[in-house]
Design an enzyme around this catalytic site. Structure first.
Site, PDB file in Angstrom:
ATOM      1  N   ALA A 174       0.839  -1.202   0.000  1.00 38.39           N
ATOM      2  CA  ALA A 174       0.000   0.000   0.000  1.00 38.39           C
ATOM      3  C   ALA A 174       0.876   1.254   0.000  1.00 38.39           C
ATOM      4  O   ALA A 174       0.623   2.207  -0.745  1.00 38.39           O
ATOM      5  CB  ALA A 174      -0.940   0.001   1.203  1.00 38.39           C
ATOM      6  N   ASP A 175       1.907   1.269   0.832  1.00 39.17           N
ATOM      7  CA  ASP A 175       2.850   2.391   0.827  1.00 39.17           C
ATOM      8  C   ASP A 175       3.569   2.496  -0.513  1.00 39.17           C
ATOM      9  O   ASP A 175       3.694   3.587  -1.091  1.00 39.17           O
ATOM     10  CB  ASP A 175       3.891   2.196   1.931  1.00 39.17           C
ATOM     11  CG  ASP A 175       3.437   2.750   3.275  1.00 39.17           C
ATOM     12  OD1 ASP A 175       2.622   3.686   3.281  1.00 39.17           O
ATOM     13  OD2 ASP A 175       3.906   2.256   4.309  1.00 39.17           O
ATOM     14  N   LEU A 176       4.088   1.387  -0.996  1.00 37.16           N
ATOM     15  CA  LEU A 176       4.877   1.410  -2.233  1.00 37.16           C
ATOM     16  C   LEU A 176       4.016   1.796  -3.434  1.00 37.16           C
ATOM     17  O   LEU A 176       4.464   2.528  -4.327  1.00 37.16           O
ATOM     18  CB  LEU A 176       5.536   0.053  -2.455  1.00 37.16           C
ATOM     19  CG  LEU A 176       6.508  -0.386  -1.358  1.00 37.16           C
ATOM     20  CD1 LEU A 176       7.014  -1.794  -1.622  1.00 37.16           C
ATOM     21  CD2 LEU A 176       7.673   0.581  -1.243  1.00 37.16           C
ATOM     22  N   GLY A 179       3.343   5.473  -3.207  1.00 35.84           N
ATOM     23  CA  GLY A 179       4.551   6.186  -3.593  1.00 35.84           C
ATOM     24  C   GLY A 179       4.762   6.199  -5.094  1.00 35.84           C
ATOM     25  O   GLY A 179       5.201   7.197  -5.675  1.00 35.84           O
TER      26      GLY A 179
END
Length: 394
Positions: A174-176, A179
């Site tokens: 989810a973060d990647l 980003g």
């Protein structure tokens, strides 16, 4: 002729921390942008404390987590809760092309650093805000973490064995993913600025980015079709397309066409290619369990290496399931420049994974290891016009 990178001349102010924002700015730096990362005094970016593992000598050790997403940046320390720190940010904004931050909604407004105020200083500013749930909607003020977005975004509901508990993906996707969409947002806005002459505000959220992954799963919802469910490594629409146990481990087999299906049957010695229960992909999906039993009986008789030789010889898509150590031991990783080495002031040698796009003309490349806390504070403040005495006051 000097080497040209795609974002040469672009200045990025990075007020983000943890992963989605730093991942975005790391690769903007790889593309040539001059990235200045601002960290708070004390321990800096939260991920400087997210260990083990640590590397380097005691007292000057760095966390692997921080190193993983912060190369290609100059690092400075500013206290944004102070007017002196906020004034320095305003000076940085005045000369910046891009601002990336991941504060909770309302925080920058409280400090007098809202997009409206910053755009008055610099109308060409591209302001990217990364949050858990976006600037609008009922979840706006909730704290956003990768695990929360994986849970709320449907990813965990589709990940894991059919009779097991929901599972998160093994990496912080989810973060990647957010980003990566933030990188796309920056490139989109830079291109638009060529036409409009103005910057813009870009609202990126972890949850929105998760929904962008739904593709055919969303289609099943919209068209009221059978919903995807947890299926381990199996595919809801393509059969066979999953992991199978072999005599010494696991192997995935991915049969995406009827031609490949017939080749697979031939090399496995199974006379079922034209069996009505298996002759088409739809039929195989309807008889998935029976087919997997038949395939498993044959695949379990030989090793991963044996099967890979057989499958490679006839171009059947197959692969061993590797762990991280296996991936970077593969000569492919070095051949594709997927291991980055850079000198680091305390760690000695920084290692990281490489840029995933190979360009014929404007080649991205790593330039510097992640900064130590405040490593470039004096240098950057001097560029902003602060005197040595004023810098000492910081």
């Amino acid at each position: 002729m000097p080497e040209v990178r795609p974002l040469d001349g672009i200045k990025v102010l990075d007020l983000s921390r943890i992963l989605a924002g730093p991942y975005c700015t790391q690769y903007l730096g790889e593309m040539g942008a001059d990235v200045v990362k601002v960290e708070p005094p004390g321990h800096g970016d939260d991920t400087r404390l997210w260990g083990p593992p640590f590397v380097g000598e005691d007292g000057a050790a760095e966390t692997v987590y921080f190193l993983a997403a912060n190369r290609n940046k100059r690092g400075i320390v500013l206290d944004l809760k102070s007017e002196r720190g906020r004034e320095a940010v305003r000076r940085l904004v005045a000369g910046a092309d891009v601002l990336v931050e991941n504060f909770r909604p309302g925080t920058l407004e409280k400090w007098g650093l809202s997009y409206a105020e910053l755009a008055e200083l610099n109308p060409r500013l591209i302001h990217v805000s990364i949050t858990g749930f976006g600037q609008t909607g009922p979840y706006r003020d909730r704290p956003g973490y990768d695990l929360v977005a994986q849970a709320m975004g449907g990813v965990m509901g589709l990940t894991g064995e059919p009779d097991g508990a929901p599972a998160k993906v093994g990496l912080p996707v989810a973060d990647l993913n957010a980003g990566t969409w933030a990188i796309i947002a920056v490139l989109m806005a830079l291109q638009a600025r060529h036409t409009t002459g103005r910057g813009q505000y870009l609202d990126v959220s972890l949850l929105d980015a998760q929904l962008a992954w739904h593709v055919y799963a969303a289609g099943a919802h919209f068209y009221d079709a059978p919903r995807p469910r947890r299926m381990g490594s199996a595919h809801p629409s393509i059969v066979p397309y999953q992991a199978y146990p072999v005599s010494d481990g696991w192997l995935i087999v991915a049969i995406g066409s009827e031609k490949l299906w017939r080749v697979l049957c031939r090399v496995l010695g199974l006379d079922i290619a034209e069996d009505p229960k298996f002759a088409t992909n739809a039929a195989r999906a309807a008889h998935r369990d029976e087919l997997n039993t038949r395939l498993g009986e044959v695949l379990g008789t030989r090793t991963v290496e044996d099967w890979m030789k057989t499958f490679d010889a006839v171009s059947i898509p197959a692969a061993p399931i590797k762990d991280i150590d296996d991936v970077y031991a593969d000569p492919w990783a070095a051949e594709r420049d997927q291991v980055v080495r850079l000198p680091h002031p305390t760690v000695g040698t920084y290692f990281g994974n490489g840029f995933p796009i190979k360009a014929s003309e404007t080649r991205p490349r790593p330039t510097s290891a992640p900064p130590t806390l405040g490593q470039h504070t004096a240098e950057v403040l001097a560029e902003l016009g602060y005197s040595a005495a004023e810098i000492a006051e910081f």
